[in-house]
Design a protein around this motif. Structure first.
Motif, short mmCIF file in Angstrom:
data_model
loop_
_atom_site.label_atom_id
_atom_site.label_comp_id
_atom_site.label_asym_id
_atom_site.label_seq_id
_atom_site.Cartn_x
_atom_site.Cartn_y
_atom_site.Cartn_z
N THR A 17 -14.96 7.88 -7.62
CA THR A 17 -14.49 7.01 -6.73
C THR A 17 -14.37 7.81 -5.38
N PHE A 18 -14.18 9.11 -5.49
CA PHE A 18 -13.95 9.96 -4.21
C PHE A 18 -15.59 9.90 -3.66
N ILE A 19 -16.46 10.10 -4.44
CA ILE A 19 -17.74 9.94 -3.50
C ILE A 19 -18.21 8.62 -3.13
N ASP A 20 -17.71 7.65 -3.90
CA ASP A 20 -18.18 6.30 -3.47
C ASP A 20 -17.34 6.02 -1.98
N CYS A 21 -16.19 6.39 -2.17
CA CYS A 21 -15.27 6.12 -0.87
C CYS A 21 -15.99 6.76 0.27
N LEU A 22 -16.37 8.19 -0.01
CA LEU A 22 -17.05 9.16 1.14
C LEU A 22 -18.23 8.31 1.55
N THR A 24 -18.96 5.33 1.56
CA THR A 24 -19.12 3.66 2.07
C THR A 24 -18.69 3.90 3.72
N PRO A 25 -19.41 3.16 4.37
CA PRO A 25 -19.24 2.94 5.95
C PRO A 25 -17.98 2.49 6.13
N GLU A 26 -17.34 2.88 7.28
CA GLU A 26 -16.09 2.42 7.67
C GLU A 26 -15.75 1.06 7.80
N GLU A 27 -16.97 0.30 8.31
CA GLU A 27 -16.54 -1.26 8.31
C GLU A 27 -16.72 -1.91 7.14
N GLU A 28 -16.95 -1.18 5.94
CA GLU A 28 -16.77 -1.87 4.80
C GLU A 28 -15.62 -1.47 4.06
N VAL A 29 -14.76 -0.64 4.37
CA VAL A 29 -13.27 -0.37 3.88
C VAL A 29 -12.47 -1.32 4.10
N LYS A 30 -11.79 -1.76 3.17
CA LYS A 30 -10.70 -2.90 3.38
C LYS A 30 -9.35 -2.07 3.21
N HIS A 31 -8.47 -2.92 4.10
CA HIS A 31 -6.84 -2.53 3.98
C HIS A 31 -6.34 -1.40 4.65
N LEU A 32 -7.02 -0.23 4.58
CA LEU A 32 -6.49 0.95 4.76
C LEU A 32 -7.40 1.81 5.45
N PRO A 33 -7.29 2.92 6.27
CA PRO A 33 -8.53 3.63 6.78
C PRO A 33 -9.07 4.68 5.74
N TRP A 37 -7.67 6.28 1.90
CA TRP A 37 -8.01 5.92 0.70
C TRP A 37 -8.56 7.20 -0.06
N VAL A 38 -9.00 8.36 0.83
CA VAL A 38 -9.48 9.62 0.25
C VAL A 38 -8.09 10.26 -0.58
N ILE A 39 -7.06 10.22 0.38
CA ILE A 39 -5.92 10.82 0.11
C ILE A 39 -5.18 10.11 -1.34
N ILE A 40 -5.33 8.70 -1.31
CA ILE A 40 -4.85 8.17 -2.38
C ILE A 40 -5.31 8.38 -3.45
N PRO A 49 -8.02 5.79 -8.15
CA PRO A 49 -9.38 5.33 -8.28
C PRO A 49 -9.35 3.92 -8.80
N VAL A 50 -8.57 3.37 -9.45
CA VAL A 50 -8.81 1.94 -10.08
C VAL A 50 -8.50 1.12 -8.72
N VAL A 51 -7.40 1.55 -8.00
CA VAL A 51 -7.14 0.47 -6.68
C VAL A 51 -8.41 0.36 -5.79
N TRP A 52 -8.92 1.64 -5.52
CA TRP A 52 -9.99 1.79 -4.58
C TRP A 52 -11.44 0.69 -5.26
N LEU A 53 -11.38 0.71 -6.57
CA LEU A 53 -12.51 -0.13 -7.10
C LEU A 53 -12.06 -1.48 -7.10
#
Length: 96
Positions: A17-22, A24-33, A37-40, A49-53
């Motif tokens: 999930t860390f690599i997936d988050c990194l 992911t383009p910024e415009e596809e990230v939902k709810h938070l910057p 998400w990386v910090i969470i 990771p489950v919440v990110w997925l």
């Protein structure tokens, strides 16, 4: 060996999930910057990771219909490619 399996699965999920988050383009990230998400993901080893997925990224269904789906087109059927060939030909004709 089997007692280490849950820990290995948690580490694998966190890394995925860390690599997936990194990636992911910024415009596809939902709810938070993205940085939040990386910090969470890194601070909350199972929940993050489950919440990110489930909530962190815009997901598209597999075979979800025509709109938004890109498909490979042969060069002789691609109007953009044919247009570029015509433009190149016209430029060469001007030069000669």
């Amino acid at each position: 060996m089997l007692r280490y399996l849950p820990f290995l699965l948690i580490i694998a999920l966190t890394i995925y999930t860390f690599i997936d988050c990194l990636n992911t383009p910024e415009e596809e990230v939902k709810h938070l910057p993205k940085v939040v998400w990386v910090i969470i993901i890194l601070l909350f080893s199972i929940v993050g990771p489950v919440v990110w997925l489930f909530a962190g990224k815009k997901r598209t269904g597999v075979g979800g219909g025509r709109p938004g789906r890109t498909q490979w087109v042969a060069p002789d059927d691609n109007p953009e490619f044919l247009k570029s060939l015509r433009e190149e030909r016209d430029e060469k004709d001007k030069d000669q």
